[in-house]
Enzyme design. Structure first.
Site, mmCIF file in Angstrom:
data_model
loop_
_atom_site.group_PDB
_atom_site.id
_atom_site.type_symbol
_atom_site.label_atom_id
_atom_site.label_comp_id
_atom_site.label_asym_id
_atom_site.label_seq_id
_atom_site.Cartn_x
_atom_site.Cartn_y
_atom_site.Cartn_z
ATOM 1 N N ASP A 419 33.465 -18.925 44.561
ATOM 2 C CA ASP A 419 32.510 -19.859 43.797
ATOM 3 C C ASP A 419 33.110 -20.630 42.814
ATOM 4 O OD1 ASP A 419 30.551 -20.762 42.097
ATOM 5 O OD2 ASP A 419 29.385 -18.879 42.091
ATOM 6 N N HIS A 420 33.279 -21.902 43.047
ATOM 7 C CA HIS A 420 33.895 -22.790 42.239
ATOM 8 C C HIS A 420 33.411 -22.981 41.020
ATOM 9 C CE1 HIS A 420 37.083 -25.395 41.886
ATOM 10 N NE2 HIS A 420 37.297 -26.054 42.869
ATOM 11 N N ARG A 421 32.152 -22.540 40.618
ATOM 12 C CA ARG A 421 31.529 -22.566 39.332
ATOM 13 C C ARG A 421 32.249 -21.638 38.323
ATOM 14 N NH1 ARG A 421 25.644 -21.159 40.866
ATOM 15 N NH2 ARG A 421 26.649 -19.667 41.775
#
Length: 447
Positions: A419-421
């Site tokens: 999850d790049h968040r």
């Protein structure tokens, strides 16, 4: 005498519906308290429902294959010495009309299950009248066992019929393939019908149909209802793909020392009788890498990032009912032997269709072994609420440069989606590199 209806209970947090897989009683049958009346398939597991009544079945309110919402009546029973609630009329609709003796018996049954070891697959029914309990299927000699009660089985309508010994997934497979289990003998212990038996029977039946009636052509398409595990998986994957920006990273690894380590563990007396595979070392490598990169073990919300200081390690399992992801609780505290036993338990339970809802909840990170299918690698989709899912491809002999020379080595590909968040490329890369380091040199686990 009074007619009582049994509404489909919530056998797991958040359950909204379930499919009736098997009825074990029929109108006219006498049922006793805690006798198994039917088997249902939820989005997570196959579950046997015990009766909260003692009486005579007057009507089945749902047919096999029906998907029933939680709270909808599925069975009507005529009970003896039941005290009706003045405001309910002739149909009580719940167990509130039972005698005090019956209510106490149901409560005792529930208490006995609540105190069972959770590893045995017990789960407490929510909204089961005054109290209740349900057990996932566990057989001894072909009969279901219920905590706190003797074994009961509805009368078999055909005289002198032999009991069918088959696990829930096998019964479901037989139903899907149109195989009549009563017409076949099992090759397992005590005549248990196994998966191979069902597949062989279905193949022979198909061959006979093709020989006997060659003219009719097969249908050009099939329509398969979306329900159960497939429905849950579809919803979860769409939500995850839409909500979380996925980024994938992977690398090739020389896993020769891992394979040597696995071989040594298999010959160790400490691991006698325990399944040992490269997946075990992969799982332990994940736990080692999480300690060095704790950001990976997190959950994203709209207001904060929750970093978990524990690891509930999800193990993606392909089962006859579809893909499910039970998780090993508090995996960070387990020794290698304890982790091996935990993974084996989850795998066997999932394969037999007995995964309890608790095993499917609160996972923090997931691993998937696509190597067992002969695949080198893929880009898995995140389990909703998790930051990472790691995958390991098949381990095969390849040419590899070692100290300037090309040598045959056991090579695999590892990596995953993130999850790049929550994490950026540097954290992701370090985490994957740490996992790869352990697979290349398992001695790092001694640090």
């Amino acid at each position: 005498m009074s007619d009582m209806t049994f509404p489909l209970p919530d056998v797991g947090e958040g359950l909204t519906e379930a499919e009736i897989v098997t009825w074990m009683v029929a109108p006219g049958d006498t049922v006793s308290l805690n006798q198994v009346i039917c088997e249902i398939e939820t989005a997570k597991s196959l579950v046997e429902l015990p009766s909260p009544f003692t009486g005579v079945v007057t009507e089945l309110l749902a047919e096999i294959g029906d998907t029933v919402p939680v709270g909808e009546p599925i069975l009507r029973v005529r009970t003896e010495d039941a005290t009706q609630d003045a405001g309910t009329g002739g149909d009580a609709g719940t167990t509130t009309g039972d005698s005090e003796e019956t209510r106490d018996a149901v409560a005792d049954a529930a208490a006995s299950v609540e105190h069972e070891d959770s590893d045995e697959g017990g789960a407490v029914l929510v909204g089961y009248g005054t109290a209740g309990a349900v057990r996932s299927r566990r057989r001894r000699g072909g009969e279901p066992l219920l905590a706190g009660s003797p074994i009961h089985r509805a009368p078999i309508p055909v005289a002198e019929a032999s009991p069918i010994i088959a696990k829930p997934p096998i019964r479901k497979l037989a139903k899907d393939l149109g195989v009549d289990l009563a017409q076949m003998a099992g090759s397992g212990i005590a005549g248990e019908i196994l998966r191979d038996d069902v597949v062989r029977q279905a193949s022979q039946a198909s061959l006979f149909r093709n020989i006997a009636t060659p003219e009719p052509s097969e249908a050009r398409e099939e329509r398969i209802p979306l329900k159960g595990v497939r429905k849950m998986t579809a919803q979860a994957m769409v939500a995850s793909s839409n909500d979380a920006p996925h980024v994938s990273v992977f690398t090739e690894v020389d896993a020769t020392r891992t394979m040597e380590f696995v071989k040594r563990l298999k010959s160790s007396t400490d691991f006698a009788g325990v399944k040992v595979s490269p997946l075990l070392i992969f799982a332990k490598a994940m736990l080692w890498a999480i300690r060095r990169n704790p950001e990976i073990n997190s959950t994203f919300t709209e207001t904060e990032i929750i970093r978990h200081n524990f690891v509930n390690l999800g193990i993606a399992a392909a089962t006859p009912r579809g893909l499910i992801v039970p998780n090993v609780k508090e995996a960070q505290d387990l020794s290698l032997l304890e982790l091996a036993k935990a993974i084996e338990r989850l795998t066997i339970t999932a394969r037999d269709g007995r995964t309890p809802p608790a095993d499917m909840q609160n996972g923090t990170i997931t691993i998937t072994n696509i190597g067992v299918f002969g695949m080198d690698f893929g880009t898995p989709i995140l389990n909703p609420g998790e930051c990472a899912i790691m995958a390991m491809g098949t381990i095969r002999e390849k040419p590899w440069v070692v100290d300037g020379e090309v040598r045959p080595r056991m090579v695999t590909t590892v990596g995953g989606s993130f999850d790049h968040r929550i994490v950026d490329g540097d954290v992701i890369s370090r985490f994957v590199a740490d996992v790869a380091s352990v697979l290349e040199e398992p001695a790092l686990l001694l640090d």
